[in-house]
Design a protein around this motif. Structure first.
Motif, PDB file in Angstrom:
ATOM      1  N   LEU A  39       2.386   9.296  -5.859  1.00  0.00           N
ATOM      2  CA  LEU A  39       2.834  10.649  -5.530  1.00  0.00           C
ATOM      3  C   LEU A  39       3.972  11.088  -6.445  1.00  0.00           C
ATOM      4  CD1 LEU A  39       2.767  10.617  -1.629  1.00  0.00           C
ATOM      5  CD2 LEU A  39       1.290  11.907  -3.141  1.00  0.00           C
ATOM      6  N   VAL A  40       4.913  10.202  -6.690  1.00  0.00           N
ATOM      7  CA  VAL A  40       6.035  10.543  -7.575  1.00  0.00           C
ATOM      8  C   VAL A  40       5.535  10.767  -9.003  1.00  0.00           C
ATOM      9  CG1 VAL A  40       8.142   9.598  -8.632  1.00  0.00           C
ATOM     10  CG2 VAL A  40       7.807   9.438  -6.165  1.00  0.00           C
ATOM     11  N   ALA A  41       4.609   9.917  -9.449  1.00  0.00           N
ATOM     12  CA  ALA A  41       4.078  10.087 -10.808  1.00  0.00           C
ATOM     13  C   ALA A  41       3.341  11.412 -10.952  1.00  0.00           C
ATOM     14  CB  ALA A  41       3.145   8.919 -11.147  1.00  0.00           C
ATOM     15  N   TYR A  42       2.518  11.760  -9.949  1.00  0.00           N
ATOM     16  CA  TYR A  42       1.819  13.038  -9.988  1.00  0.00           C
ATOM     17  C   TYR A  42       2.801  14.203  -9.969  1.00  0.00           C
ATOM     18  CZ  TYR A  42      -2.927  11.223  -9.319  1.00  0.00           C
ATOM     19  OH  TYR A  42      -4.133  10.611  -9.480  1.00  0.00           O
ATOM     20  N   ALA A  43       3.855  14.093  -9.163  1.00  0.00           N
ATOM     21  CA  ALA A  43       4.825  15.188  -9.080  1.00  0.00           C
ATOM     22  C   ALA A  43       5.562  15.372 -10.406  1.00  0.00           C
ATOM     23  CB  ALA A  43       5.819  14.924  -7.955  1.00  0.00           C
ATOM     24  N   GLY A  66      -7.271   7.769  -6.472  1.00  0.00           N
ATOM     25  CA  GLY A  66      -6.537   6.865  -7.347  1.00  0.00           C
ATOM     26  C   GLY A  66      -5.895   5.713  -6.620  1.00  0.00           C
ATOM     27  N   LEU A  67      -6.162   5.575  -5.327  1.00  0.00           N
ATOM     28  CA  LEU A  67      -5.498   4.542  -4.545  1.00  0.00           C
ATOM     29  C   LEU A  67      -6.406   3.354  -4.234  1.00  0.00           C
ATOM     30  CD1 LEU A  67      -3.566   6.748  -1.974  1.00  0.00           C
ATOM     31  CD2 LEU A  67      -2.704   5.696  -4.037  1.00  0.00           C
ATOM     32  N   GLU A  68      -7.391   3.070  -5.083  1.00  0.00           N
ATOM     33  CA  GLU A  68      -8.258   1.934  -4.821  1.00  0.00           C
ATOM     34  C   GLU A  68      -7.517   0.654  -5.161  1.00  0.00           C
ATOM     35  OE1 GLU A  68      -9.473   4.368  -6.959  1.00  0.00           O
ATOM     36  OE2 GLU A  68     -10.794   5.418  -5.610  1.00  0.00           O
ATOM     37  N   ILE A  69      -6.875   0.075  -4.170  1.00  0.00           N
ATOM     38  CA  ILE A  69      -6.110  -1.146  -4.377  1.00  0.00           C
ATOM     39  C   ILE A  69      -7.022  -2.353  -4.230  1.00  0.00           C
ATOM     40  CG2 ILE A  69      -4.185  -2.506  -3.513  1.00  0.00           C
ATOM     41  CD1 ILE A  69      -2.995   0.176  -2.564  1.00  0.00           C
ATOM     42  N   ILE A  70      -7.886  -2.311  -3.238  1.00  0.00           N
ATOM     43  CA  ILE A  70      -8.826  -3.393  -2.994  1.00  0.00           C
ATOM     44  C   ILE A  70     -10.142  -3.037  -3.685  1.00  0.00           C
ATOM     45  CG2 ILE A  70     -10.063  -4.682  -1.231  1.00  0.00           C
ATOM     46  CD1 ILE A  70      -7.797  -3.989   0.691  1.00  0.00           C
ATOM     47  N   PHE A 122       0.832  -1.206   0.000  1.00  0.00           N
ATOM     48  CA  PHE A 122       0.000   0.000   0.000  1.00  0.00           C
ATOM     49  C   PHE A 122       0.866   1.254   0.000  1.00  0.00           C
ATOM     50  CE2 PHE A 122      -3.907  -2.091   2.166  1.00  0.00           C
ATOM     51  CZ  PHE A 122      -4.214  -2.724   0.975  1.00  0.00           C
ATOM     52  N   VAL A 123       1.900   1.248   0.845  1.00  0.00           N
ATOM     53  CA  VAL A 123       2.797   2.408   0.925  1.00  0.00           C
ATOM     54  C   VAL A 123       3.546   2.594  -0.391  1.00  0.00           C
ATOM     55  CG1 VAL A 123       4.863   3.305   2.061  1.00  0.00           C
ATOM     56  CG2 VAL A 123       3.018   2.333   3.431  1.00  0.00           C
ATOM     57  N   LEU A 124       4.010   1.500  -0.985  1.00  0.00           N
ATOM     58  CA  LEU A 124       4.734   1.599  -2.260  1.00  0.00           C
ATOM     59  C   LEU A 124       3.843   2.147  -3.374  1.00  0.00           C
ATOM     60  CD1 LEU A 124       6.873  -1.668  -2.327  1.00  0.00           C
ATOM     61  CD2 LEU A 124       7.699   0.678  -2.146  1.00  0.00           C
TER      62      LEU A 124
END
Length: 193
Positions: A37-41, A113-117, A29-31
Motif C-alpha cells: 500500500l505504501v509503495a503504491y501510494a 499483488g498479494l500472492e504470498i503463498i 501478511f499484514v506487513l
C-alpha cells in the motif's frame, strides 16, 4: 538488483523470536500488505506529479510550483483536501456499507499483488480475487438506498462479470500451454520464450 530475501529472512527470524508461529504468519501478511500500500501510494504521488508537470509543459505553463520545493507536496495537499471534503451529504443511506464499498473495490485491486503463498490452483485464486471488486460496486448501489444507483450498480456488475468470462478464457490458454495452474510454474515457463 537488490535481493529482498535478506530483509525478509531477517524480519522472519526477528518475528519468530518474539511471536508464536501462527501470529508470525499473520503479521508477515499484514506487513507485506502495508508495504505494498505504501509503495503504491508513493508511486501514485510521483506519477501524478510527473503527469501535472508534463501537462503544464504542453500548455506552456509551470505546473505545480507553490506548495513545497518545486511543487512536490501539491499532490499530498490535494489528496488531504479530497479526503476531508464531501460536497453532497446523501440522506437515508446505510453509512457503514456505503463507506465500506470503496475499500472492497480497492482491496480487490491490490489483492492481485498479494500472492504470498504459491497455490497449486493460483489461477483460480487470481480470478476469484479479481471478482471481489464487483461486490464493492453492487454494495455501493445497494447501500445508497436509491433505485437508480442500484440499477446502475447492477448494470456495471453485469458488464464486469461478462468481461471476466473472456478474461478467464484468455487465462485458460496460458494454463493449457504450461500444463499447470500454479503461478510460479507459469512464470518459470516463460523463461525459455
Amino acid at each position: 538488483m537488490f535481493d529482498f530475501r535478506v530483509v525478509t529472512q531477517w524480519v522472519d527470524a526477528t518475528l519468530h523470536q518474539y511471536l508464536p508461529a501462527s501470529l508470525v504468519t499473520t503479521t508477515e501478511f499484514v506487513l507485506v500488505g502495508v508495504c505494498l500500500l505504501v509503495a503504491y501510494a508513493v508511486m501514485a504521488l510521483g506519477l501524478i506529479y510527473a503527469e501535472r508537470k508534463v501537462c503544464a509543459f504542453f500548455q506552456c505553463r509551470l505546473g505545480p510550483n507553490r506548495v513545497g520545493p518545486f511543487g512536490m507536496i501539491q499532490t499530498v495537499t490535494d489528496m488531504i483536501k479530497m479526503l476531508i471534503k464531501e460536497i453532497i451529504e446523501i440522506n437515508h443511506v446505510d453509512r457503514f456499507l456505503f463507506n465500506l464499498a470503496p475499500y472492497i473495490v480497492i482491496i480487490a485491486s491490490f489483492a492481485k499483488g498479494l500472492e504470498i503463498i504459491d497455490f497449486n490452483v493460483g489461477i483460480f485464486f487470481l480470478i476469484a480475487v479479481s471478482s471481489i471488486g464487483i461486490v464493492g460496486i453492487l454494495l455501493a448501489g445497494w447501500a445508497s438506498n436509491n433505485k437508480f444507483s442500484l440499477i446502475g450498480a447492477m448494470r456495471s456488475g453485469a458488464q464486469m462479470i461478462s468481461y471476466e468470462l473472456s478474461i478467464g478464457l484468455s487465462i485458460l490458454t496460458m494454463v493449457v500451454l504450461t500444463g499447470s495452474m500454479q503461478l510460479s510454474t507459469i512464470v518459470e515457463s516463460q523463461a525459455d520464450g
